[in-house]
Design a protein around this motif. Sequence first.
Motif, PDB file in Angstrom:
ATOM      1  N   LEU A  81       0.831  -1.210   0.000  1.00 52.92           N
ATOM      2  CA  LEU A  81       0.000   0.000   0.000  1.00 52.92           C
ATOM      3  C   LEU A  81       0.864   1.259   0.000  1.00 52.92           C
ATOM      4  N   ARG A  82       1.925   1.273   0.797  1.00 57.87           N
ATOM      5  CA  ARG A  82       2.825   2.428   0.824  1.00 57.87           C
ATOM      6  C   ARG A  82       3.490   2.653  -0.532  1.00 57.87           C
ATOM      7  N   SER A  83       3.915   1.570  -1.163  1.00 53.26           N
ATOM      8  CA  SER A  83       4.543   1.686  -2.486  1.00 53.26           C
ATOM      9  C   SER A  83       3.552   2.194  -3.528  1.00 53.26           C
ATOM     10  N   LEU A  84       2.328   1.677  -3.470  1.00 53.22           N
ATOM     11  CA  LEU A  84       1.302   2.123  -4.414  1.00 53.22           C
ATOM     12  C   LEU A  84       0.952   3.591  -4.192  1.00 53.22           C
ATOM     13  N   GLU A  85       0.949   4.011  -2.934  1.00 55.22           N
ATOM     14  CA  GLU A  85       0.695   5.418  -2.625  1.00 55.22           C
ATOM     15  C   GLU A  85       1.843   6.285  -3.154  1.00 55.22           C
ATOM     16  N   ARG A  86       3.069   5.844  -2.935  1.00 54.38           N
ATOM     17  CA  ARG A  86       4.239   6.592  -3.412  1.00 54.38           C
ATOM     18  C   ARG A  86       4.228   6.725  -4.932  1.00 54.38           C
ATOM     19  N   ASP A  87       3.784   5.669  -5.620  1.00 60.44           N
ATOM     20  CA  ASP A  87       3.752   5.674  -7.082  1.00 60.44           C
ATOM     21  C   ASP A  87       2.536   6.403  -7.646  1.00 60.44           C
ATOM     22  N   GLY A  88       1.675   6.921  -6.789  1.00 63.58           N
ATOM     23  CA  GLY A  88       0.518   7.684  -7.254  1.00 63.58           C
ATOM     24  C   GLY A  88      -0.635   6.827  -7.727  1.00 63.58           C
TER      25      GLY A  88
END
Length: 145
Positions: A81-88
């Motif tokens: 989830l954090r990675s997906l948030e970082r990637d927009g």
Amino acid sequence: MRTPRTRRPRPGTPGRFLAWLPDGRPADVYSAPCPSRQVLDRITDKRTALIVGCLSTGPKRYSELRTAIDGVSEKMLTQTLRSLERDGLVARTTYPTVPPKVEYQLTPLGHTLTAPLAAVRDWAERHINEVNNARLRHDFSAMPG
């Protein structure tokens, strides 16, 4: 004298450049240093495919995602989830309640992944028996005997 380096043909979509990088080069997932390779790694991760599928129907709380995606650890769900948030691709919204309420939802960019990843998930379910049979045939033929 060195021969000038020529661009090798791209498998899959020959001659098509879908995006240009800020340095003027075309994006090319077949080139190891291209940043599009990191995006490909992110979107082909199984947890990404499952999270995008869950969020395609609307915002979800963490506990709803955890329940819907059987077998994913809290650590890996949180990291993804954090990675997906970082990637927009995913937006995280915190509501000022007691206890705090947090929801995740796809961004407009994340929504562009719903159809391609649904096709991959559907393919996996549709062809699982064929893949398993191929594995059995392969493993049986590799047995000494």
